[in-house]
Design a protein around this motif. Sequence first.
Motif, PDB file in Angstrom:
ATOM      1  N   PRO A  54       0.808  -1.224   0.000  1.00 15.96           N
ATOM      2  CA  PRO A  54       0.000   0.000   0.000  1.00 15.96           C
ATOM      3  C   PRO A  54       0.839   1.270   0.000  1.00 15.96           C
ATOM      4  O   PRO A  54       2.003   1.287   0.435  1.00 15.96           O
ATOM      5  CB  PRO A  54      -0.790  -0.122   1.318  1.00 15.96           C
ATOM      6  CG  PRO A  54       0.113  -0.923   2.211  1.00 15.96           C
ATOM      7  CD  PRO A  54       0.796  -1.896   1.307  1.00 15.96           C
ATOM      8  N   GLN A 215     -14.994  -1.903 -10.247  1.00 16.25           N
ATOM      9  CA  GLN A 215     -15.318  -1.062  -9.096  1.00 16.25           C
ATOM     10  C   GLN A 215     -16.586  -1.542  -8.402  1.00 16.25           C
ATOM     11  O   GLN A 215     -16.675  -1.550  -7.166  1.00 16.25           O
ATOM     12  CB  GLN A 215     -15.492   0.391  -9.548  1.00 16.25           C
ATOM     13  CG  GLN A 215     -15.726   1.375  -8.423  1.00 16.25           C
ATOM     14  CD  GLN A 215     -17.184   1.499  -8.028  1.00 16.25           C
ATOM     15  OE1 GLN A 215     -18.062   1.433  -8.899  1.00 16.25           O
ATOM     16  NE2 GLN A 215     -17.462   1.674  -6.756  1.00 16.25           N
ATOM     17  N   PHE A 218     -15.748  -4.590  -6.381  1.00 20.17           N
ATOM     18  CA  PHE A 218     -14.968  -4.166  -5.211  1.00 20.17           C
ATOM     19  C   PHE A 218     -15.876  -3.547  -4.155  1.00 20.17           C
ATOM     20  O   PHE A 218     -15.752  -3.841  -2.954  1.00 20.17           O
ATOM     21  CB  PHE A 218     -13.905  -3.157  -5.645  1.00 20.17           C
ATOM     22  CG  PHE A 218     -13.103  -2.580  -4.512  1.00 20.17           C
ATOM     23  CD1 PHE A 218     -11.974  -3.222  -4.050  1.00 20.17           C
ATOM     24  CD2 PHE A 218     -13.491  -1.397  -3.893  1.00 20.17           C
ATOM     25  CE1 PHE A 218     -11.241  -2.698  -2.991  1.00 20.17           C
ATOM     26  CE2 PHE A 218     -12.774  -0.864  -2.830  1.00 20.17           C
ATOM     27  CZ  PHE A 218     -11.637  -1.521  -2.380  1.00 20.17           C
ATOM     28  N   SER A 222     -16.638  -4.948  -0.400  1.00 25.96           N
ATOM     29  CA  SER A 222     -16.361  -4.121   0.778  1.00 25.96           C
ATOM     30  C   SER A 222     -17.603  -3.955   1.635  1.00 25.96           C
ATOM     31  O   SER A 222     -17.543  -4.040   2.867  1.00 25.96           O
ATOM     32  CB  SER A 222     -15.837  -2.746   0.337  1.00 25.96           C
ATOM     33  OG  SER A 222     -14.621  -2.865  -0.364  1.00 25.96           O
ATOM     34  N   TYR A 272      -9.245  11.309  -1.837  1.00 28.47           N
ATOM     35  CA  TYR A 272     -10.138  10.282  -1.314  1.00 28.47           C
ATOM     36  C   TYR A 272     -10.426  10.543   0.161  1.00 28.47           C
ATOM     37  O   TYR A 272      -9.629  11.182   0.861  1.00 28.47           O
ATOM     38  CB  TYR A 272      -9.512   8.883  -1.423  1.00 28.47           C
ATOM     39  CG  TYR A 272      -9.386   8.338  -2.819  1.00 28.47           C
ATOM     40  CD1 TYR A 272     -10.487   7.818  -3.489  1.00 28.47           C
ATOM     41  CD2 TYR A 272      -8.154   8.314  -3.460  1.00 28.47           C
ATOM     42  CE1 TYR A 272     -10.363   7.301  -4.772  1.00 28.47           C
ATOM     43  CE2 TYR A 272      -8.016   7.792  -4.745  1.00 28.47           C
ATOM     44  CZ  TYR A 272      -9.125   7.287  -5.395  1.00 28.47           C
ATOM     45  OH  TYR A 272      -8.999   6.774  -6.660  1.00 28.47           O
ATOM     46  N   THR A 274     -10.940   8.451   3.710  1.00 30.87           N
ATOM     47  CA  THR A 274     -10.599   7.117   4.218  1.00 30.87           C
ATOM     48  C   THR A 274     -11.820   6.381   4.754  1.00 30.87           C
ATOM     49  O   THR A 274     -11.723   5.207   5.122  1.00 30.87           O
ATOM     50  CB  THR A 274      -9.528   7.212   5.318  1.00 30.87           C
ATOM     51  OG1 THR A 274      -9.979   8.099   6.348  1.00 30.87           O
ATOM     52  CG2 THR A 274      -8.213   7.714   4.751  1.00 30.87           C
ATOM     53  N   ILE A 277     -15.529   3.179   1.584  1.00 36.40           N
ATOM     54  CA  ILE A 277     -15.159   1.787   1.335  1.00 36.40           C
ATOM     55  C   ILE A 277     -15.580   1.315  -0.057  1.00 36.40           C
ATOM     56  O   ILE A 277     -15.290   0.181  -0.433  1.00 36.40           O
ATOM     57  CB  ILE A 277     -15.764   0.857   2.399  1.00 36.40           C
ATOM     58  CG1 ILE A 277     -17.297   0.837   2.307  1.00 36.40           C
ATOM     59  CG2 ILE A 277     -15.308   1.249   3.790  1.00 36.40           C
ATOM     60  CD1 ILE A 277     -17.936  -0.215   3.211  1.00 36.40           C
ATOM     61  N   PRO A 280     -11.429   1.886  -4.513  1.00 39.03           N
ATOM     62  CA  PRO A 280     -10.084   1.373  -4.238  1.00 39.03           C
ATOM     63  C   PRO A 280      -9.134   2.539  -3.971  1.00 39.03           C
ATOM     64  O   PRO A 280      -8.360   2.956  -4.836  1.00 39.03           O
ATOM     65  CB  PRO A 280      -9.731   0.619  -5.524  1.00 39.03           C
ATOM     66  CG  PRO A 280     -10.507   1.320  -6.589  1.00 39.03           C
ATOM     67  CD  PRO A 280     -11.778   1.787  -5.938  1.00 39.03           C
ATOM     68  N   THR A 281      -9.181   3.064  -2.763  1.00 36.89           N
ATOM     69  CA  THR A 281      -8.538   4.348  -2.463  1.00 36.89           C
ATOM     70  C   THR A 281      -7.018   4.319  -2.592  1.00 36.89           C
ATOM     71  O   THR A 281      -6.409   5.347  -2.914  1.00 36.89           O
ATOM     72  CB  THR A 281      -8.920   4.789  -1.041  1.00 36.89           C
ATOM     73  OG1 THR A 281      -8.608   3.736  -0.119  1.00 36.89           O
ATOM     74  CG2 THR A 281     -10.416   5.078  -0.949  1.00 36.89           C
ATOM     75  N   GLN A 283      -5.258   1.707  -4.425  1.00 42.15           N
ATOM     76  CA  GLN A 283      -5.004   1.242  -5.791  1.00 42.15           C
ATOM     77  C   GLN A 283      -5.288   2.328  -6.809  1.00 42.15           C
ATOM     78  O   GLN A 283      -4.544   2.507  -7.783  1.00 42.15           O
ATOM     79  CB  GLN A 283      -5.868   0.014  -6.061  1.00 42.15           C
ATOM     80  CG  GLN A 283      -5.712  -0.613  -7.428  1.00 42.15           C
ATOM     81  CD  GLN A 283      -6.668  -1.786  -7.594  1.00 42.15           C
ATOM     82  OE1 GLN A 283      -7.410  -2.144  -6.672  1.00 42.15           O
ATOM     83  NE2 GLN A 283      -6.672  -2.388  -8.772  1.00 42.15           N
ATOM     84  N   GLN A 350      -6.818  -0.435   2.345  1.00 40.78           N
ATOM     85  CA  GLN A 350      -7.490  -1.198   1.292  1.00 40.78           C
ATOM     86  C   GLN A 350      -6.990  -2.620   1.388  1.00 40.78           C
ATOM     87  O   GLN A 350      -5.815  -2.894   1.161  1.00 40.78           O
ATOM     88  CB  GLN A 350      -7.206  -0.619  -0.097  1.00 40.78           C
ATOM     89  CG  GLN A 350      -7.894  -1.397  -1.217  1.00 40.78           C
ATOM     90  CD  GLN A 350      -7.544  -0.887  -2.609  1.00 40.78           C
ATOM     91  OE1 GLN A 350      -7.197   0.285  -2.792  1.00 40.78           O
ATOM     92  NE2 GLN A 350      -7.615  -1.761  -3.602  1.00 40.78           N
ATOM     93  N   THR A 351      -7.859  -3.539   1.729  1.00 41.14           N
ATOM     94  CA  THR A 351      -7.447  -4.914   1.996  1.00 41.14           C
ATOM     95  C   THR A 351      -7.234  -5.720   0.724  1.00 41.14           C
ATOM     96  O   THR A 351      -6.287  -6.495   0.621  1.00 41.14           O
ATOM     97  CB  THR A 351      -8.493  -5.615   2.881  1.00 41.14           C
ATOM     98  OG1 THR A 351      -8.718  -4.833   4.050  1.00 41.14           O
ATOM     99  CG2 THR A 351      -8.015  -6.993   3.294  1.00 41.14           C
TER     100      THR A 351
END
Length: 521
Positions: A54, A215, A218, A222, A272, A274, A277, A280-281, A283, A350-351
């Motif tokens: 990250p 997106q 994703f 999330s 972005y 935080t 969710i 993809p903040t 990425q 971002q996991t």
Amino acid sequence: MLKSDVEASRARGTGSRTRAVLGVVAGTVVGLVVLAVVGSVLGPQWDPTPLTDPLQVQTEDTAIGSAATAGQYEVKTTVVTVQLDGETIDARISEPVGLDSPKPGVVFIHGAGTGRYEIAFLAQAHALAASGIVAMVPDKRLDTYTTRHRDYVGMAQDYAASVKLLQSYPGVDPDRVGLYAESEGGWIAPVLAARHPDVAFVVLVSSPVVPPREQAAFAVDSYLRNTGVPHGVFRAIPRAVGMSVPGGGFEYADFDVTPYQRQMRQPVFVVYGTGDISMPTIQGAQQVIDDTALAENDDVTVRYYKGANHGIRVDGVVDSTFLTDLSGWVLGLPGTAASEPRIAGDQPVQTYLAAPVPQPRWNSDVVLVLIALALVLIVLGPLAVGVGRGVEATANRVRGGSRPDGPRFGHGILPRLVAVGAGAILTLVALIWYVVAVARLALNYERNDLVVQGGWILVRLLGVAVVLAAVLLVRRYRQARAAGARPAPGVLRSVVLWGGVVGSGILLVVLAYWGVYQLGI
């Protein structure tokens, strides 16, 4: 009869019942395993790749290093008309009062939705204008924008007309007009910037960056993880999001903005929250940095705002620190384009990576047709029998005779058939209810273990009960045949029996496809 004979008879009866119970249990287990395998084979699995490298923020302070000091001006708004190709739209221009020098300008690009200037970007436009920047919010063109059809390249050309108008607007420096794109607008602004080098800068706010389908998957992943759904529910992601829709349209779901970002030579401000969710903040910011680097453009500034969600809002209000940083960055250009720190603010998390979505074998039409066919087979047969009996009874009463003792289903066949069909329909309804309930929780960022965990257990228990009923139906059918009886005498009852069996079987396969029978939780 001797006592020993009675005990032996009881023992044989107990053993027979035990064997019957074990047979039912074994049959149910086999049925569940078969459905689990069928469900696994029919569609793709969901196994997102963890993000292992990250971005790291350099400081929590988001202030732009050499940003110019923003003024505090009164704001005047004017509504203008923008001529597009075959259409006209209105736009609101907000400008500072009392600032005579040529001013920078910003054209706003809407996210998903209708996008009317009366309600869109009010806080952002006012803050920019109050700091000495002319802000233009055009209406989104809607005659070419629908759920099924969206042309981001064509939309970029429409927004180019607003850029041209603002560049020629009195008091605006034509060489300092840039773009502010939010959410879906992040697929439009790079196209416009790549095709129109006279665009001075680009602000990407809550930008997806990856293609829409990626997106969407994703975001669903999330939301579901945030809601705490059982692992088995995630199988539905590629089967729903990756599903193709017959009849044309939705081509934009696979639109890739990467080639256009790789042509952007303008300074870029990536922003972005935080608390968002759905995007993809990490990425997204990294991809913008990598893409623009291929155009020999290192002028990318990244900011993360603590607790802000989509659109950089905290409790529904646009973050004031972000507005100050935005104004300072625009006013300070070109000096702020490469100012340090390059990446600052709250450390994002971002996991998993947003990635291409596996395409399932079934499209939406196949699923709907199968469900409709199954419902017809299950429901119409019993209705036909009921109507037939009613007609017979009415005719018999008219003749004054007693009701004839016509053919009937074999003993226990009809109740079990009804249990299987009704149970399959009930399980499908429960699954739909569960999906809707979880979607509401996810979109509202809420958790409810009773609904999420308990609801899924309920759906799966109903599914097991249907398989159990099916096994009991099969056993009763075989017993009737073994006794020389006809389980479903007559053509009509045979059609009802096998129609119900086939229809229920189809629904069981559909339920298996959506994960109701997968092994494990």
